[in-house]
Design a protein around this motif. Structure first.
Motif, PDB file in Angstrom:
ATOM      1  N   ALA A  37       0.902  -1.218   0.028  1.00 26.40           N
ATOM      2  CA  ALA A  37       0.034   0.046  -0.040  1.00 26.40           C
ATOM      3  C   ALA A  37       0.849   1.289  -0.145  1.00 26.40           C
ATOM      4  N   VAL A  38       1.998   1.295   0.634  1.00 26.49           N
ATOM      5  CA  VAL A  38       2.864   2.497   0.980  1.00 26.49           C
ATOM      6  C   VAL A  38       3.452   2.680  -0.556  1.00 26.49           C
ATOM      7  N   GLN A  39       4.017   1.414  -1.187  1.00 27.21           N
ATOM      8  CA  GLN A  39       4.574   1.546  -2.393  1.00 27.21           C
ATOM      9  C   GLN A  39       3.537   2.313  -3.384  1.00 27.21           C
ATOM     10  N   LEU A  40       2.326   1.720  -3.319  1.00 26.77           N
ATOM     11  CA  LEU A  40       1.416   2.445  -4.338  1.00 26.77           C
ATOM     12  C   LEU A  40       1.271   3.834  -3.924  1.00 26.77           C
ATOM     13  N   GLY A  41       1.260   4.144  -2.728  1.00 26.81           N
ATOM     14  CA  GLY A  41       0.954   5.670  -2.505  1.00 26.81           C
ATOM     15  C   GLY A  41       2.121   6.462  -2.751  1.00 26.81           C
ATOM     16  N   GLU A  42       3.287   6.189  -2.842  1.00 32.97           N
ATOM     17  CA  GLU A  42       4.492   6.616  -3.389  1.00 32.97           C
ATOM     18  C   GLU A  42       4.372   6.833  -4.737  1.00 32.97           C
ATOM     19  N   ALA A  43       4.159   5.795  -5.387  1.00 32.03           N
ATOM     20  CA  ALA A  43       3.882   5.964  -6.940  1.00 32.03           C
ATOM     21  C   ALA A  43       3.034   7.029  -7.167  1.00 32.03           C
ATOM     22  N   VAL A  44       1.689   7.077  -6.601  1.00 32.62           N
ATOM     23  CA  VAL A  44       0.739   7.984  -6.928  1.00 32.62           C
ATOM     24  C   VAL A  44       1.197   9.308  -6.375  1.00 32.62           C
ATOM     25  N   HIS A  45       1.927   9.527  -5.533  1.00 27.09           N
ATOM     26  CA  HIS A  45       2.265  10.904  -5.200  1.00 27.09           C
ATOM     27  C   HIS A  45       3.393  11.480  -5.967  1.00 27.09           C
ATOM     28  N   VAL A  71      -1.527  26.029   3.181  1.00 21.05           N
ATOM     29  CA  VAL A  71      -0.878  24.895   2.894  1.00 21.05           C
ATOM     30  C   VAL A  71      -1.509  23.793   2.414  1.00 21.05           C
ATOM     31  N   HIS A  72      -1.305  23.242   1.410  1.00 19.69           N
ATOM     32  CA  HIS A  72      -2.032  22.019   0.701  1.00 19.69           C
ATOM     33  C   HIS A  72      -1.447  20.749   0.802  1.00 19.69           C
ATOM     34  N   GLU A  73      -2.139  19.886   1.138  1.00 20.15           N
ATOM     35  CA  GLU A  73      -1.810  18.455   1.458  1.00 20.15           C
ATOM     36  C   GLU A  73      -2.829  17.722   0.674  1.00 20.15           C
ATOM     37  N   VAL A  74      -1.973  16.638   0.093  1.00 12.14           N
ATOM     38  CA  VAL A  74      -2.842  15.793  -0.676  1.00 12.14           C
ATOM     39  C   VAL A  74      -2.872  14.199  -0.175  1.00 12.14           C
ATOM     40  N   LYS A  75      -3.838  13.852   0.128  1.00 13.13           N
ATOM     41  CA  LYS A  75      -3.989  12.414   1.059  1.00 13.13           C
ATOM     42  C   LYS A  75      -4.745  11.293   0.056  1.00 13.13           C
TER      43      LYS A  75
END
Lengths: 165, 326
Positions: A37-45, A71-75
């Motif tokens: 899931a983290v790998q996917l999140g990083e790729a999306v980011h 400040v903008h933060e994408v989740k």
């Protein structure tokens, strides 16, 4: 161990999510890269919002700041959590310390196409300061905090570490 | 460990080359294979392998270890990535635990016990009942690591004898021999043990532990990864003894799988391919894990055991070495 200036967004996020996770993170337990899931999140980011430049504040690194000093933060998750809010607040506090009067945080949830705005009030500033002190208290604790209830650990990349027996 | 990545086993001579941000495996007598680097967790090279700096740089960035088995089938060494996973605090805690004679002996005891438990479980519960009780007794009375290892050796000797009764004549061990293995059975066990060692090394490298600081074997003795020797004890029976008995029982191992001389034996090319395939499939077998509540592969068990040891060092949580529970 870390000091007041070293506390970053991840620390604050973990503080709200699970104190044990923060304690372990600070001691070099970093299983995140093994989590799909983290790998996917990083790729999306890495592949989304590429037109905006991230702002690096040393310990904290935030997604971007707009012209009105929000400040903008994408989740990547779909559900807003207190940890997200705390992270945005922490970035505002960090910006204020370097002399930028941040107006507040805008949290983007692309999954549900919602945004949330949290203005940076004196109340929020007090809370942000308190969060940092809390994080430092956790960091200095000699013993690790207890595990959360098993159900709260679902999807956490530290699950393997905490629950293998 | 990630479900997305997997281990690559190279069984024929080849050259690993870098193509942009990915890998190509070139073989003499077969087509090139393009491998996306994110799909690789580690590589076990069982045959001659060439690689160069640019490949190493790429492997290092993706934290991929390459384990090399030599021509004779013994563990030849590893190409390890820089230690990005170790954490100072954990290593210090580990060293403290290892230096304290009381705690390190306690860990060594439980490792020997778990290892013997697994051997007995795999080989024969009834025939090894008595040696196992004897071993437990001497574990209780032992005062040093050397003493423990002696007791384990005694137990192992009776286990080898029991194994011999279940093997066809030509595969019998006649006592364990290494470097070089004397006969076919020993060659098989050495080969699988070498692979297990390599897999445990990968697992330990993913945790913050230092692979050299050990509890049962001498720390950093002869530049070996002593902790890996410790941890692989419990897993060797699960892979080596178990596979040997199973493959012999099913008549899968044939004489042409081995090159045998009067006083030494090794796997032939065909045998090596066959055994590597069997081991690879065995590592992918899954069992239901009790506390994690999901299925885990044998491969992952190595990693989970290393994590449990990390937790013991860092937080003082009880460490129970791996025992076959199914």
């Amino acid at each position: 161990m870390i000091g007041y200036e070293d506390v970053g967004g991840v620390h604050i996020k973990y503080l709200y999510h699970c104190r044990r996770q923060l304690w372990l993170y600070l001691r070099g337990i970093r299983p995140e890269h093994l989590n799909t899931a983290v790998q996917l999140g990083e790729a999306v980011h890495d592949t989304s919002y590429t037109r905006n430049t991230p702002v690096d504040l040393g310990a904290a690194k935030l997604d971007f700041v707009d012209g009105g000093h929000w400040v903008h933060e994408v989740k990547s998750s779909g559900r807003p959590s207190p940890a997200d809010e705390a992270q945005g607040r922490h970035y505002c506090q960090r910006l204020h310390r370097v002399g930028i009067d941040a107006q507040g945080a805008v949290l983007h949830y692309p999954k549900t196409r919602r945004t949330q705005r949290f203005p940076y009030t004196p109340e929020a500033a007090r809370q942000a300061d308190e969060d940092i002190r809390d994080a430092l208290t956790v960091a200095r604790a000699p013993a690790s905090p207890d595990r959360l209830a098993r159900s709260a650990c679902r999807g956490c990349s530290y699950t393997d570490y905490c629950w293998t027996e | 460990m990630p479900a997305a990545a997997r281990t690559y086993w190279l069984t024929s001579p080849c050259r690993i080359r870098r193509k942009d941000e990915s890998l190509i495996i070139e073989r003499d007598n077969a087509a090139n294979v393009h491998v996306p680097v994110t799909d690789v967790r580690d590589i076990v090279a069982c045959a001659e392998t060439d690689l160069n700096t640019s490949v190493v740089a790429l492997l290092n960035r993706h934290r991929i270890n390459v384990h090399l088995l030599s021509y004779y089938g013994d563990y030849a060494g590893s190409l390890l990535t820089s230690e990005t996973s170790t954490s100072g605090e954990t290593v210090l805690a580990q060293a403290r635990v290892a230096q304290d004679p009381h705690t390190s002996l306690a860990i060594a005891r439980s490792i020997v016990d778990a290892c013997a438990f697994n051997v007995r479980r795999v080989v024969d519960r009834k025939l090894l009942n008595r040696p196992y009780t004897v071993l437990q007794e001497s574990i209780k009375n032992s005062t040093s690591q050397a003493h423990l290892m002696g007791a384990e050796g005694t137990f192992r000797r009776s286990a080898w004898e029991v194994i011999d009764t279940k093997l066809p004549d030509w595969l019998q061990l006649g006592g364990r021999s290494r470097r070089p293995p004397k006969n076919a059975g020993n060659a098989f066990i050495s080969y699988v043990n070498g692979i297990t060692y390599a897999r445990v090394l990968t697992a330990v490298r993913l945790t913050p532990l230092h692979s050299g600081i050990a509890f049962l074997h001498g720390t950093m003795e002869r530049q070996r990864h002593s902790l890996v020797l410790d941890l692989s004890e419990m897993f060797k029976p699960l892979m080596a003894e178990r596979l040997l008995l199973r493959m012999a029982g099913r008549n899968q191992l044939k004489e042409h799988h081995f090159d045998r001389d009067t006083n030494q034996a090794m796997l032939s090319d065909a045998g090596r391919k066959f055994v590597v395939q069997a081991v690879r499939d065995e590592f992918a077998v899954t069992v239901a894990h009790r506390t994690l509540g999901r299925n885990v592969a044998y491969d992952e068990l190595l990693y989970l055991d290393a994590l449990a040891l990390t937790r013991h060092c860092l937080e003082g949580a009880a460490y129970k070495p791996f025992r076959i529970w199914w």
